[in-house]
Design a protein around this motif. Structure first.
Motif, PDB file in Angstrom:
ATOM      1  N   SER A   1      27.892  62.682  24.527  1.00 10.92           N
ATOM      2  CA  SER A   1      27.911  63.959  25.229  1.00 10.92           C
ATOM      3  C   SER A   1      28.683  65.001  24.441  1.00 10.92           C
ATOM      4  O   SER A   1      28.481  66.200  24.644  1.00 10.92           O
ATOM      5  CB  SER A   1      28.544  63.802  26.615  1.00 10.92           C
TER       6      SER A   1
ATOM      7  N   ASP B   1      30.880  69.914  27.612  1.00  9.79           N
ATOM      8  CA  ASP B   1      29.777  70.596  26.932  1.00  9.79           C
ATOM      9  C   ASP B   1      30.122  72.051  26.611  1.00  9.79           C
ATOM     10  O   ASP B   1      29.889  72.531  25.496  1.00  9.79           O
ATOM     11  CB  ASP B   1      28.522  70.550  27.805  1.00  9.79           C
TER      12      ASP B   1
ATOM     13  N   SER C   1      26.092  66.018  21.110  1.00  8.97           N
ATOM     14  CA  SER C   1      24.896  66.830  21.358  1.00  8.97           C
ATOM     15  C   SER C   1      25.192  68.327  21.383  1.00  8.97           C
ATOM     16  O   SER C   1      24.525  69.096  20.670  1.00  8.97           O
ATOM     17  CB  SER C   1      24.209  66.401  22.656  1.00  8.97           C
ATOM     18  N   PRO C   2      26.168  68.815  22.170  1.00 11.53           N
ATOM     19  CA  PRO C   2      26.437  70.259  22.134  1.00 11.53           C
ATOM     20  C   PRO C   2      27.002  70.732  20.800  1.00 11.53           C
ATOM     21  O   PRO C   2      26.806  71.894  20.419  1.00 11.53           O
ATOM     22  CB  PRO C   2      27.437  70.471  23.274  1.00 11.53           C
TER      23      PRO C   2
ATOM     24  N   THR D   1      18.657  69.529  21.681  1.00 11.54           N
ATOM     25  CA  THR D   1      19.405  68.346  21.254  1.00 11.54           C
ATOM     26  C   THR D   1      19.655  67.438  22.449  1.00 11.54           C
ATOM     27  O   THR D   1      19.817  67.906  23.581  1.00 11.54           O
ATOM     28  CB  THR D   1      20.751  68.724  20.614  1.00 11.54           C
TER      29      THR D   1
ATOM     30  N   ALA E   1      23.825  71.262  18.760  1.00  9.66           N
ATOM     31  CA  ALA E   1      23.110  72.449  19.250  1.00  9.66           C
ATOM     32  C   ALA E   1      23.793  73.714  18.764  1.00  9.66           C
ATOM     33  O   ALA E   1      23.119  74.701  18.393  1.00  9.66           O
ATOM     34  CB  ALA E   1      23.052  72.429  20.780  1.00  9.66           C
ATOM     35  N   SER E   2      25.098  73.696  18.728  1.00 12.79           N
ATOM     36  CA  SER E   2      25.858  74.872  18.292  1.00 12.79           C
ATOM     37  C   SER E   2      25.740  75.103  16.794  1.00 12.79           C
ATOM     38  O   SER E   2      25.732  76.249  16.330  1.00 12.79           O
ATOM     39  CB  SER E   2      27.326  74.706  18.690  1.00 12.79           C
TER      40      SER E   2
ATOM     41  N   SER F   1      21.767  63.638  23.567  1.00 11.76           N
ATOM     42  CA  SER F   1      22.667  62.534  23.259  1.00 11.76           C
ATOM     43  C   SER F   1      21.894  61.233  23.108  1.00 11.76           C
ATOM     44  O   SER F   1      20.978  60.941  23.882  1.00 11.76           O
ATOM     45  CB  SER F   1      23.694  62.359  24.381  1.00 11.76           C
TER      46      SER F   1
ATOM     47  N   ILE G   1      23.384  74.915  28.093  1.00 13.27           N
ATOM     48  CA  ILE G   1      23.858  73.583  28.475  1.00 13.27           C
ATOM     49  C   ILE G   1      23.117  73.190  29.745  1.00 13.27           C
ATOM     50  O   ILE G   1      23.154  73.914  30.744  1.00 13.27           O
ATOM     51  CB  ILE G   1      25.372  73.588  28.732  1.00 13.27           C
TER      52      ILE G   1
ATOM     53  N   SER H   1      21.217  72.076  24.835  1.00 16.06           N
ATOM     54  CA  SER H   1      21.868  70.767  24.703  1.00 16.06           C
ATOM     55  C   SER H   1      21.738  69.973  25.991  1.00 16.06           C
ATOM     56  O   SER H   1      21.934  70.500  27.096  1.00 16.06           O
ATOM     57  CB  SER H   1      23.349  70.944  24.361  1.00 16.06           C
ATOM     58  N   ASN H   2      21.438  68.670  25.836  1.00 22.65           N
ATOM     59  CA  ASN H   2      21.284  67.749  26.960  1.00 22.65           C
ATOM     60  C   ASN H   2      22.131  66.502  26.704  1.00 22.65           C
ATOM     61  O   ASN H   2      21.865  65.766  25.756  1.00 22.65           O
ATOM     62  CB  ASN H   2      19.828  67.337  27.115  1.00 22.65           C
ATOM     63  N   SER H   3      23.138  66.274  27.540  1.00 29.48           N
ATOM     64  CA  SER H   3      24.075  65.165  27.330  1.00 29.48           C
ATOM     65  C   SER H   3      23.895  64.085  28.388  1.00 29.48           C
ATOM     66  O   SER H   3      24.829  63.703  29.088  1.00 29.48           O
ATOM     67  CB  SER H   3      25.516  65.686  27.342  1.00 29.48           C
TER      68      SER H   3
END
Length: 424
Positions: free
Chosen positions: A351, A177, A354-355, A246, A358-359, A248, A119, A219-221
Motif C-alpha cells: 500500500s 496513501d 503503489s502511491p 498503479t 503513481a506519484s 499494490s 487515491i 493509485s489502488n492499494s
C-alpha cells in the motif's frame, strides 16, 4: 462482487469476527510479525491494519501494516531511542528520505504542478484533510487543501457531500496513501475517491470516477484472490488509455492477486529499503518477512499477457512491473488520527509502494493519450534500480519469486532511479 470467498490464501481466512481472525493468524504463526535486524539485533513488530481483514464476503483487503514497536530503519540511521509506536514523533522515512532513495529530489521540487493524482480507497476518512495538513506542515510541504484547490474528496459517484460511512481501518490506509503522494509529488493535486464498500464493483466505479474527474494517475492499494471475473473487471474498470493506474502487488508473499494482475495497470511490488555506503546511498532487497507475509508476485491464472511483457516462463500476465519500499521494518512515516491516538505511525505493505509509483509517474509527465503507461518501465530498464537479492517464498520457476539481475516477479524491473523510466 466476487464469488470465490473464502479462498485458501491467508487474506480470505482473515475475514469474519475479530476473534476468529486473530485465532487464524495465531494458528498460522503470523499474528504480530517480528523482523530482526542483524546489524542491531533490534526487533520491529507490526500488525496488519484493520482494513486488511475484509468485513464481509466479496470485499477486498487493503495492503498495509502498521508498526507497533521496536527500532525502525529510519530510527537506526539516526540513533533514535526505540519508541516506534509512541505516536509523538515520526519513526519512519519521510519525504527527503524517499526522494533521496529514488533520485527524485530535484523532480519532486520542480515537477507535478497542475497534475492530479487520485487515491482510490473504500469507506470515508472524516479526518483525511486535517491529517494531510499535519503531515505536510511537519515536513515543510506546500499546503494542500480544499480551499486552495489542491485537495478534493468525493464519493464513487463524485459527490462531495454524500460520502460513504466512516471506517477507522480504511482511514489508516487513506492517510498512508495521501502522505505518500505528498512525499513524492508535493506540487501535485490530490483527488481522494471513496468507494461505498470494498467490493471490486464499488472500488472499480471509484476508479472510473477518478478518471472522469480528470486524474491521469490513479493509485489502488488493495487486492484479493483472482477469479474468472477478472477479465470483465479489466474491461469495466481498468481499461483507461492515457492514465497511469498503479496497484499494490499484495502483502502475503508469493502468489498473484487482482487487480494487480490486470493487464492494464502497473503492478507494484515491495522492497526493504535501507541506508548504505554505496554510491547510491541506499540498498534494497525483496520484502519478505515469512512464508505468508511479504510482497506479492506471480503468474496470473486469468489475465492475458500484455504485448510489452516478454518474460518467457509465464504465458499470462506476470506480477510485478516495478517496485518501491514496503517492508514495515524499513517503513514510512504517516500521520493519522481517526480511530487511533492522533499522531505519527510507521507503515509498510505494498500500500506504500503503489502511491509512490503513481506519484513518480506524475512527476514524469502526462502519459500519451493512447498509451498504457505500464509499458514505460519496460522501455527504460536501465533507468531503474535493479533489485537482485531476496525472495518472497518458494516457486517452481525461480524468477517468479526470487530476485535476480534483470526482470523478476517480486520487484519487476526495479525501483525508481529518477523519472526517466516512467515516461514514453
Amino acid at each position: 462482487m466476487r464469488t470465490d470467498f473464502p479462498h485458501t490464501r491467508l487474506r480470505w481466512h482473515r475475514a469474519g469476527s475479530a476473534a476468529a481472525a486473530t485465532a487464524a493468524l495465531l494458528l498460522a504463526g503470523v499474528g504480530t510479525a517480528v523482523h530482526a535486524d542483524a546489524a542491531s539485533s533490534a526487533k520491529v513488530t507490526w500488525a496488519a491494519t484493520p482494513c486488511a481483514t475484509p468485513k464481509k464476503a466479496g470485499e477486498l483487503a487493503c495492503d498495509s501494516l502498521r508498526v507497533t514497536g521496536g527500532t525502525t530503519a529510519f530510527q537506526k540511521a539516526r540513533g533514535i531511542t526505540p519508541k516506534a509506536a509512541d505516536a509523538a514523533t515520526p519513526s519512519g522515512y519521510g519525504p527527503s528520505d524517499l526522494q533521496s532513495a529514488y533520485g527524485l529530489t530535484a523532480a519532486s521540487a520542480s515537477n507535478g504542478s497542475g497534475r492530479t493524482i487520485a487515491i482510490v480507497d473504500a469507506y470515508n476518512d472524516p479526518n483525511a484533510e486535517a491529517d494531510l495538513a499535519k503531515y505536510r506542515s511537519y515536513y515543510g510541504l506546500p499546503a494542500c487543501t480544499t480551499a486552495n484547490g489542491c485537495f478534493k474528496k468525493v464519493s464513487q459517484t463524485g459527490s462531495t457531500t454524500s460520502l460513504p460511512s466512516s471506517d477507522s481501518g480504511w482511514s489508516e490506509e487513506i492517510s498512508l496513501d495521501l502522505d505518500m503522494v505528498s512525499a513524492i509529488a508535493p506540487n501535485a493535486k490530490i483527488l481522494l475517491v471513496e468507494a461505498k464498500s470494498a467490493t471490486m464493483a464499488n472500488l472499480g466505479k471509484a476508479v472510473n470516477e477518478a478518471v472522469t474527474l480528470g486524474a491521469k494517475f490513479v493509485s489502488n492499494s488493495y487486492g484479493g484472490s483472482e477469479s474468472s471475473s477478472d477479465t470483465s473487471y479489466d474491461t469495466s474498470y481498468f481499461n483507461h488509455p492515457g492514465v497511469a493506474i498503479t496497484v499494490s502487488a499484495g502483502d502475503e508473499g508469493y502468489g498473484a492477486e487482482y487487480p494487480a494482475a490486470s493487464k492494464y495497470v502497473t503492478s507494484v511490488g515491495g522492497t526493504a529499503l535501507s541506508k548504505s555506503s554505496t554510491t547510491r546511498g541506499w540498498t534494497e532487497s525483496v520484502w519478505n518477512t515469512s512464508s505468508t507475509e511479504g510482497t506479492g508476485s506471480g503468474c496470473s491464472s486469468y489475465d492475458a499477457k500484455p504485448s510489452w511483457q516478454t518474460d518467457t516462463g509465464c504465458t499470462k500476465r506476470m506480477i510485478s512491473d516495478v517496485s518501491a519500499v514496503a517492508d514495515p521494518a524499513t517503513g514510512v512515516s504517516v500521520y493519522d488520527s481517526y480511530g487511533v491516538t492522533a499522531g505519527w505511525y510507521t507503515f509498510g505493505g505494498t500500500s506504500a509502494s503503489s502511491p509512490i509509483i503513481a506519484s513518480v509517474y506524475a512527476l514524469a509527465g502526462t502519459p500519451g493519450s493512447s498509451d498504457y503507461p505500464a509499458q514505460y518501465p519496460y522501455k527504460h530498464t536501465s533507468a531503474l534500480n535493479d533489485v537482485t537479492s531476496g525472495n518472497n517464498g518458494s516457486c517452481s520457476t525461480s524468477y517468479f519469486c526470487t530476485a535476480g539481475s534483470g526482470y523478476d516477479g517480486p520487484t519487476g524491473w526495479g525501483t525508481p532511479k529518477g523519472v526517466s523510466a516512467f515516461t514514453s
